[in-house]
Design a protein around this motif. Structure first.
Motif, PDB file in Angstrom:
ATOM      1  N   ALA A  50       0.841  -1.196   0.000  1.00 34.25           N
ATOM      2  CA  ALA A  50       0.000   0.000   0.000  1.00 34.25           C
ATOM      3  C   ALA A  50       0.874   1.243   0.000  1.00 34.25           C
ATOM      4  N   MET A  51       0.282   2.337  -0.453  1.00 33.67           N
ATOM      5  CA  MET A  51       0.983   3.610  -0.402  1.00 33.67           C
ATOM      6  C   MET A  51       0.006   4.677   0.035  1.00 33.67           C
ATOM      7  N   ASP A  52       0.372   5.432   1.071  1.00 33.74           N
ATOM      8  CA  ASP A  52      -0.520   6.487   1.544  1.00 33.74           C
ATOM      9  C   ASP A  52      -0.326   7.748   0.698  1.00 33.74           C
ATOM     10  N   HIS A  53      -1.077   8.799   1.035  1.00 35.84           N
ATOM     11  CA  HIS A  53      -1.034   9.988   0.194  1.00 35.84           C
ATOM     12  C   HIS A  53       0.266  10.779   0.358  1.00 35.84           C
ATOM     13  N   TYR A  54       1.062  10.435   1.379  1.00 35.20           N
ATOM     14  CA  TYR A  54       2.372  11.059   1.545  1.00 35.20           C
ATOM     15  C   TYR A  54       3.442  10.367   0.695  1.00 35.20           C
ATOM     16  N   GLY A  55       3.090   9.174   0.200  1.00 36.39           N
ATOM     17  CA  GLY A  55       4.071   8.406  -0.558  1.00 36.39           C
ATOM     18  C   GLY A  55       4.784   7.349   0.249  1.00 36.39           C
ATOM     19  N   LEU A  60       3.687  -6.439   2.867  1.00 42.89           N
ATOM     20  CA  LEU A  60       3.592  -7.712   3.565  1.00 42.89           C
ATOM     21  C   LEU A  60       5.004  -8.302   3.638  1.00 42.89           C
ATOM     22  N   ASP A  61       5.345  -8.905   4.774  1.00 39.66           N
ATOM     23  CA  ASP A  61       6.719  -9.386   4.955  1.00 39.66           C
ATOM     24  C   ASP A  61       7.161 -10.325   3.827  1.00 39.66           C
ATOM     25  N   SER A  62       6.268 -11.177   3.377  1.00 42.57           N
ATOM     26  CA  SER A  62       6.651 -12.201   2.397  1.00 42.57           C
ATOM     27  C   SER A  62       6.940 -11.631   1.009  1.00 42.57           C
ATOM     28  N   VAL A  63       6.599 -10.358   0.763  1.00 39.00           N
ATOM     29  CA  VAL A  63       6.856  -9.777  -0.560  1.00 39.00           C
ATOM     30  C   VAL A  63       7.937  -8.709  -0.524  1.00 39.00           C
ATOM     31  N   LYS A  64       8.418  -8.377   0.653  1.00 40.32           N
ATOM     32  CA  LYS A  64       9.455  -7.351   0.763  1.00 40.32           C
ATOM     33  C   LYS A  64      10.687  -7.756  -0.046  1.00 40.32           C
ATOM     34  N   GLY A  65      11.209  -6.799  -0.805  1.00 37.44           N
ATOM     35  CA  GLY A  65      12.371  -7.073  -1.645  1.00 37.44           C
ATOM     36  C   GLY A  65      12.021  -7.650  -3.004  1.00 37.44           C
ATOM     37  N   ARG A  66      10.766  -8.043  -3.188  1.00 39.83           N
ATOM     38  CA  ARG A  66      10.340  -8.606  -4.483  1.00 39.83           C
ATOM     39  C   ARG A  66       9.287  -7.720  -5.163  1.00 39.83           C
ATOM     40  N   PHE A  67       8.424  -7.092  -4.374  1.00 45.05           N
ATOM     41  CA  PHE A  67       7.349  -6.262  -4.911  1.00 45.05           C
ATOM     42  C   PHE A  67       7.655  -4.795  -4.629  1.00 45.05           C
ATOM     43  N   THR A  68       7.240  -3.926  -5.550  1.00 46.38           N
ATOM     44  CA  THR A  68       7.402  -2.486  -5.378  1.00 46.38           C
ATOM     45  C   THR A  68       6.098  -1.791  -5.746  1.00 46.38           C
ATOM     46  N   VAL A  69       5.566  -1.047  -4.802  1.00 43.25           N
ATOM     47  CA  VAL A  69       4.345  -0.285  -5.043  1.00 43.25           C
ATOM     48  C   VAL A  69       4.703   1.156  -5.373  1.00 43.25           C
ATOM     49  N   SER A  70       3.961   1.738  -6.292  1.00 41.74           N
ATOM     50  CA  SER A  70       4.182   3.135  -6.660  1.00 41.74           C
ATOM     51  C   SER A  70       2.862   3.716  -7.136  1.00 41.74           C
ATOM     52  N   ARG A  71       2.813   5.016  -7.227  1.00 41.26           N
ATOM     53  CA  ARG A  71       1.599   5.638  -7.724  1.00 41.26           C
ATOM     54  C   ARG A  71       1.929   6.902  -8.485  1.00 41.26           C
ATOM     55  N   ASP A  72       1.097   7.191  -9.466  1.00 41.31           N
ATOM     56  CA  ASP A  72       1.186   8.429 -10.238  1.00 41.31           C
ATOM     57  C   ASP A  72      -0.085   9.206  -9.904  1.00 41.31           C
ATOM     58  N   LYS A  73       0.062  10.208  -9.066  1.00 39.28           N
ATOM     59  CA  LYS A  73      -1.122  10.922  -8.601  1.00 39.28           C
ATOM     60  C   LYS A  73      -1.797  11.690  -9.721  1.00 39.28           C
ATOM     61  N   ASP A  74      -1.008  12.188 -10.658  1.00 32.02           N
ATOM     62  CA  ASP A  74      -1.602  12.935 -11.772  1.00 32.02           C
ATOM     63  C   ASP A  74      -2.476  12.045 -12.641  1.00 32.02           C
ATOM     64  N   LYS A  75      -2.118  10.759 -12.710  1.00 31.14           N
ATOM     65  CA  LYS A  75      -2.885   9.814 -13.511  1.00 31.14           C
ATOM     66  C   LYS A  75      -3.877   9.024 -12.672  1.00 31.14           C
ATOM     67  N   ASN A  76      -3.933   9.335 -11.360  1.00 30.70           N
ATOM     68  CA  ASN A  76      -4.864   8.628 -10.481  1.00 30.70           C
ATOM     69  C   ASN A  76      -4.635   7.114 -10.540  1.00 30.70           C
ATOM     70  N   THR A  77      -3.369   6.712 -10.601  1.00 32.66           N
ATOM     71  CA  THR A  77      -3.042   5.314 -10.857  1.00 32.66           C
ATOM     72  C   THR A  77      -2.072   4.773  -9.819  1.00 32.66           C
ATOM     73  N   LEU A  78      -2.322   3.539  -9.430  1.00 35.97           N
ATOM     74  CA  LEU A  78      -1.468   2.794  -8.516  1.00 35.97           C
ATOM     75  C   LEU A  78      -0.858   1.626  -9.278  1.00 35.97           C
ATOM     76  N   TYR A  79       0.404   1.330  -8.999  1.00 33.14           N
ATOM     77  CA  TYR A  79       1.096   0.231  -9.676  1.00 33.14           C
ATOM     78  C   TYR A  79       1.646  -0.759  -8.642  1.00 33.14           C
ATOM     79  N   LEU A  80       1.855  -1.983  -9.101  1.00 31.81           N
ATOM     80  CA  LEU A  80       2.548  -2.974  -8.294  1.00 31.81           C
ATOM     81  C   LEU A  80       3.471  -3.759  -9.219  1.00 31.81           C
ATOM     82  N   GLN A  81       4.764  -3.524  -9.078  1.00 31.68           N
ATOM     83  CA  GLN A  81       5.771  -4.284  -9.810  1.00 31.68           C
ATOM     84  C   GLN A  81       6.103  -5.526  -9.000  1.00 31.68           C
TER      85      GLN A  81
END
Length: 123
Positions: A50-55, A60-81
């Motif tokens: 998850a990503m809050d509005h501050y960035g 989750l512990d099991s995905v740390k180091g493998r998953f990356t969450v990001s968001r583009d506020k201008d595009k109103n979009t959330l990503y999960l790599q």
């Protein structure tokens, strides 16, 4: 009315990568906390990232180091790599959003949900 539309799911082999996207329609989500929640067959939903509005990002512990969450506020979009995917990552991945979230990985706090996108990882 807030609508969340996910995309990017699919089937990959163990060790592969996928990138999920979630676009919000009908509402400016910049003040919101947004997250990814997954549900595997026969299991309960769990907050993955998850990503809050501050960035600030949470994982989750099991995905740390493998998953990356990001968001583009201008595009109103959330990503999960998602990299180095494992069979245990298999499940339906939902995007969720809310403006009043104290614990971003607690899926019970989210009001708005997408329909989900399926991720299947084979060994």
């Amino acid at each position: 009315q807030v609508r969340l539309l996910e995309s990017g799911g699919g089937s990959v082999q163990s060790g592969g990568s996928l990138r999920l996207s979630c676009v919000g329609l009908g509402y400016d989500l910049r003040p919101a906390c947004m997250g990814w929640v997954r549900q595997a067959p026969g299991k309960e939903r769990e907050g993955v990232a998850a990503m809050d509005h501050y960035g600030h990002a949470s994982y989750l512990d099991s995905v740390k180091g493998r998953f990356t969450v990001s968001r583009d506020k201008d595009k109103n979009t959330l990503y999960l790599q998602m990299d180095s995917l494992e069979p245990d990552d298999t499940g339906m991945y939902y995007c969720a959003a809310d403006t009043t979230v104290s614990y971003p990985l607690r899926h019970q706090q989210y009001t708005y949900w997408g329909q989900g996108t399926q991720v299947t990882v084979s060994s």
